[in-house]
Write a protein that holds these residues in place. Sequence first.
Motif, mmCIF file in Angstrom:
data_model
loop_
_atom_site.group_PDB
_atom_site.id
_atom_site.type_symbol
_atom_site.label_atom_id
_atom_site.label_comp_id
_atom_site.label_asym_id
_atom_site.label_seq_id
_atom_site.Cartn_x
_atom_site.Cartn_y
_atom_site.Cartn_z
ATOM 1 N N GLY A 35 -48.940 2.954 -41.874
ATOM 2 C CA GLY A 35 -49.983 3.771 -42.496
ATOM 3 C C GLY A 35 -50.985 4.357 -41.527
ATOM 4 O O GLY A 35 -51.078 5.584 -41.383
ATOM 5 N N PRO A 36 -51.771 3.521 -40.840
ATOM 6 C CA PRO A 36 -52.803 4.054 -39.948
ATOM 7 C C PRO A 36 -52.226 4.832 -38.769
ATOM 8 O O PRO A 36 -51.170 4.502 -38.244
ATOM 9 N N GLU A 37 -52.945 5.871 -38.349
ATOM 10 C CA GLU A 37 -52.545 6.633 -37.180
ATOM 11 C C GLU A 37 -52.849 5.845 -35.912
ATOM 12 O O GLU A 37 -53.806 5.081 -35.853
ATOM 13 N N ARG A 38 -52.011 6.064 -34.908
ATOM 14 C CA ARG A 38 -52.172 5.338 -33.653
ATOM 15 C C ARG A 38 -51.731 6.232 -32.508
ATOM 16 O O ARG A 38 -50.783 7.009 -32.647
ATOM 17 N N THR A 39 -52.408 6.111 -31.374
ATOM 18 C CA THR A 39 -52.054 6.881 -30.191
ATOM 19 C C THR A 39 -51.690 5.927 -29.066
ATOM 20 O O THR A 39 -52.441 5.000 -28.763
ATOM 21 N N VAL A 40 -50.529 6.158 -28.461
ATOM 22 C CA VAL A 40 -50.062 5.327 -27.355
ATOM 23 C C VAL A 40 -49.906 6.230 -26.137
ATOM 24 O O VAL A 40 -49.301 7.296 -26.222
ATOM 25 N N THR A 41 -50.452 5.800 -25.008
ATOM 26 C CA THR A 41 -50.419 6.619 -23.797
ATOM 27 C C THR A 41 -49.734 5.874 -22.658
ATOM 28 O O THR A 41 -49.677 4.644 -22.626
ATOM 29 N N GLY A 42 -49.223 6.639 -21.723
ATOM 30 C CA GLY A 42 -48.616 6.074 -20.522
ATOM 31 C C GLY A 42 -48.472 7.138 -19.462
ATOM 32 O O GLY A 42 -48.699 8.328 -19.714
ATOM 33 N N ASN A 98 -43.694 5.661 -37.145
ATOM 34 C CA ASN A 98 -43.300 6.953 -37.710
ATOM 35 C C ASN A 98 -43.864 8.014 -36.773
ATOM 36 O O ASN A 98 -45.025 8.415 -36.879
ATOM 37 N N PHE A 99 -43.050 8.447 -35.816
ATOM 38 C CA PHE A 99 -43.524 9.330 -34.755
ATOM 39 C C PHE A 99 -43.923 10.693 -35.309
ATOM 40 O O PHE A 99 -43.160 11.330 -36.040
ATOM 41 N N GLN A 100 -45.119 11.121 -34.938
ATOM 42 C CA GLN A 100 -45.645 12.399 -35.399
ATOM 43 C C GLN A 100 -45.512 13.490 -34.352
ATOM 44 O O GLN A 100 -45.093 14.608 -34.644
ATOM 45 N N ARG A 101 -45.874 13.151 -33.140
ATOM 46 C CA ARG A 101 -45.912 14.176 -32.098
ATOM 47 C C ARG A 101 -45.949 13.510 -30.732
ATOM 48 O O ARG A 101 -46.501 12.418 -30.573
ATOM 49 N N ILE A 102 -45.358 14.189 -29.744
ATOM 50 C CA ILE A 102 -45.438 13.749 -28.350
ATOM 51 C C ILE A 102 -45.979 14.905 -27.531
ATOM 52 O O ILE A 102 -45.527 16.044 -27.659
ATOM 53 N N ARG A 103 -46.948 14.604 -26.711
ATOM 54 C CA ARG A 103 -47.567 15.669 -25.919
ATOM 55 C C ARG A 103 -48.027 15.117 -24.570
ATOM 56 O O ARG A 103 -48.046 13.902 -24.338
ATOM 57 N N THR A 104 -48.378 16.027 -23.704
ATOM 58 C CA THR A 104 -48.952 15.678 -22.412
ATOM 59 C C THR A 104 -50.454 15.895 -22.471
ATOM 60 O O THR A 104 -50.890 16.980 -22.868
ATOM 61 N N GLN A 150 -51.522 18.951 -16.332
ATOM 62 C CA GLN A 150 -50.835 18.116 -17.298
ATOM 63 C C GLN A 150 -50.355 16.844 -16.603
ATOM 64 O O GLN A 150 -49.685 16.888 -15.576
ATOM 65 N N SER A 151 -50.726 15.683 -17.165
ATOM 66 C CA SER A 151 -50.362 14.422 -16.542
ATOM 67 C C SER A 151 -50.178 13.355 -17.603
ATOM 68 O O SER A 151 -50.997 13.228 -18.507
ATOM 69 N N GLY A 152 -49.105 12.564 -17.477
ATOM 70 C CA GLY A 152 -48.897 11.473 -18.399
ATOM 71 C C GLY A 152 -48.293 11.915 -19.714
ATOM 72 O O GLY A 152 -47.830 13.040 -19.878
ATOM 73 N N VAL A 153 -48.293 11.001 -20.690
ATOM 74 C CA VAL A 153 -47.705 11.285 -21.995
ATOM 75 C C VAL A 153 -48.526 10.620 -23.080
ATOM 76 O O VAL A 153 -49.090 9.543 -22.888
ATOM 77 N N VAL A 154 -48.603 11.284 -24.233
ATOM 78 C CA VAL A 154 -49.303 10.760 -25.404
ATOM 79 C C VAL A 154 -48.337 10.783 -26.582
ATOM 80 O O VAL A 154 -47.739 11.824 -26.871
ATOM 81 N N ILE A 155 -48.194 9.641 -27.232
ATOM 82 C CA ILE A 155 -47.348 9.573 -28.430
ATOM 83 C C ILE A 155 -48.257 9.340 -29.626
ATOM 84 O O ILE A 155 -48.971 8.330 -29.698
ATOM 85 N N GLU A 156 -48.256 10.292 -30.540
ATOM 86 C CA GLU A 156 -49.023 10.152 -31.773
ATOM 87 C C GLU A 156 -48.088 9.613 -32.849
ATOM 88 O O GLU A 156 -47.047 10.208 -33.141
#
Length: 484
Positions: free
Chosen positions: A269-276, A241-247, A258-264
Motif C-alpha cells: 500500500g504505502p509508497e516507498r523510494t529505494v535508492t542505490g 509493486n514497481f511504479q517507476r525507475i529513474r535516475t 545523472q547519477s545513481g538509480v531511484v526505484i519508486e
Amino acid sequence: MTSDSQYDLVILGGGAAAFAAITEASRRDLSTAMVNTGLPIGGTCVNVGCVPSKHLLAVAESGATATENPFDAVRYPEEPTVDWADALDGTDQLVERFRQENYIDVAEHFETDIYEGYGQLVDDTTIDVVDGADEGARITGKRALVATGSSPWAPPIDGLDDIDYYTSETILEERDLPESIVMLGGGYIALEWGQILHRVGVDVTLLQRSERVLSGMEGQLGREMQRAFEEEGINVITGNNFQRIRTPATDGGTETIQSGVVIETTVDGPERTVTGDALFVATGVQPNSEGIGLDTAGVKTNPDRTIRVDEHFQTTNPDIYAAGDVIGEPELETVAAKEGNHAVKNAFGDEDLSIDYDAVPAVVFTSPEVAAVGTTELEYMDEHGTCSCRTVQMEDVPRAKAVKNTDGLVQVVKHHETNEIVGVHMVGPRAADMIMEATLAVKFGLTVDDIIDTTHPFPTFSEAFKHACQAFRRDTSTMSCCVE
C-alpha cells in the motif's frame, strides 16, 4: 566464407543441448555441424552462468570467512578483502579453460563442424549464416535441432529502458563495482549474485515483486533464505509493486548530472523510494527465439515465445527438434543436455524418449544452499486435499551442531496412502549435494521407511533427510543421535 554443406544433423546453437546432441550423434556415426550464435561456444553455463557464478560464490565465501567465523578459538588478525578485478581475471581464465577443454576440443573430437555467426533457418532444415565470421555459409541436415538458449529478461517497468543496468552477463565485464546496488528479482540469479556482491563489499538491497523470495519453490525455503540474508546484512524487501525507475538529478554546477538509480514502488500500500548507486536486473530469462527463421521453417512458438515442442522435443515441423532454454522451464544446464540427447535419439532412432520433470532437482548455490525436488506441500494439498509432511530444523542435526552451521531445514512430503516420497525441500549446508538422495527417492518411488532403513554415515548433513523421514514415525526431539 561461402559453402553449401550437407550433414545428418545441423544445430542452431552451441551450448549444453547442442553438445549433448553431437555426443549422441557421434555414437550413431552421424555427421554434425552447428552454428554458434550469440555467446561464445559453450553457451550460457560455461560463459556467463554456472561456471563463473559458482567460482565467484566461492571467492566471495572465502572473503567472508572472517566475519562469519563461528568459533571463538579461531582468530583473524585482519579482515580479508576481495580484489574484484583479480577475481574476474581468475574467472575469465577458468571460463577459457572450460570452453577449450569441454567444448572446442570435444567438437573437434566428434568431428563436428562449427560455424561462427548468426544463423537462420531458411528452408526446412537448412541454416544460413547471415552474419559473423562464417557469413555466407549454408548448411543442410536430414534433421535440425534448435538450441539457441535464453537471455536475461527485463520487466516492463516505467523508466527502466532509460536506465543503464547490470545483468548476470554484463556484471562480468565490470571491474570497478559501485558502493551500493539495488537488485530487482528474488529468484536464484538474484540470490546468488546478491550474496556474491554483498560479500565482496557492495551494499545490496534486493527487491522482490512477490511476497517472498524463491516464490516458485516451497514456501519455507524462501522464508528461511530471507531470514538468512537479512541476518547477513542484505536488505530484502518483498511485496513490491514497481511504479517507476529513474535516475536522480543532482546539481553539477553548469549542468545537471545523472547519477545513481531511484526505484519508486509501493509495498503493501504505502509508497516507498529505494535508492542505490547502480541497478541489477535479475528478473528471469527470455527464449532466444526471434529472428532465427522459425516462421519460415514452419516452427510455431508459444505465447511466451518459447518453441512449441511435444513430449519428444519435436516441433511443429517434424524434421526440426528443439531443446534447452528455448523451449522453456526448467532452464537448467543438465536438463538442456538431457533434452538434446533425447532429441537426437528420437529424431534418428524413433525412441520416443521424454523427461520426468517432477524428478529434476533445483539448486540455489547460496550460503546456506537451497535444493528441492518433486511436489511442494501446497501442490499436494491442491491435488489431494490433505498433506502428510514433516520438517526438521538443521539446528537439530548432530553434524550441523558440531560444526556450528545450523541455518536451514529439511521438509519431506510423502503420499498419504502409500508412504512414497513425492517431494523433498531443503535449505542448509551442502543441500546441493544432499538433494541427490532425495531425487532418487522421488524418481524411484522410495518410501520414508526405505530411507529410515538405510544406514547413513554419522555425523553427516545427509542425516537431516533421514531425520525428516523418521519424524513420520517418532518424536525426533527425544531421539538419540544413533537411533535407527
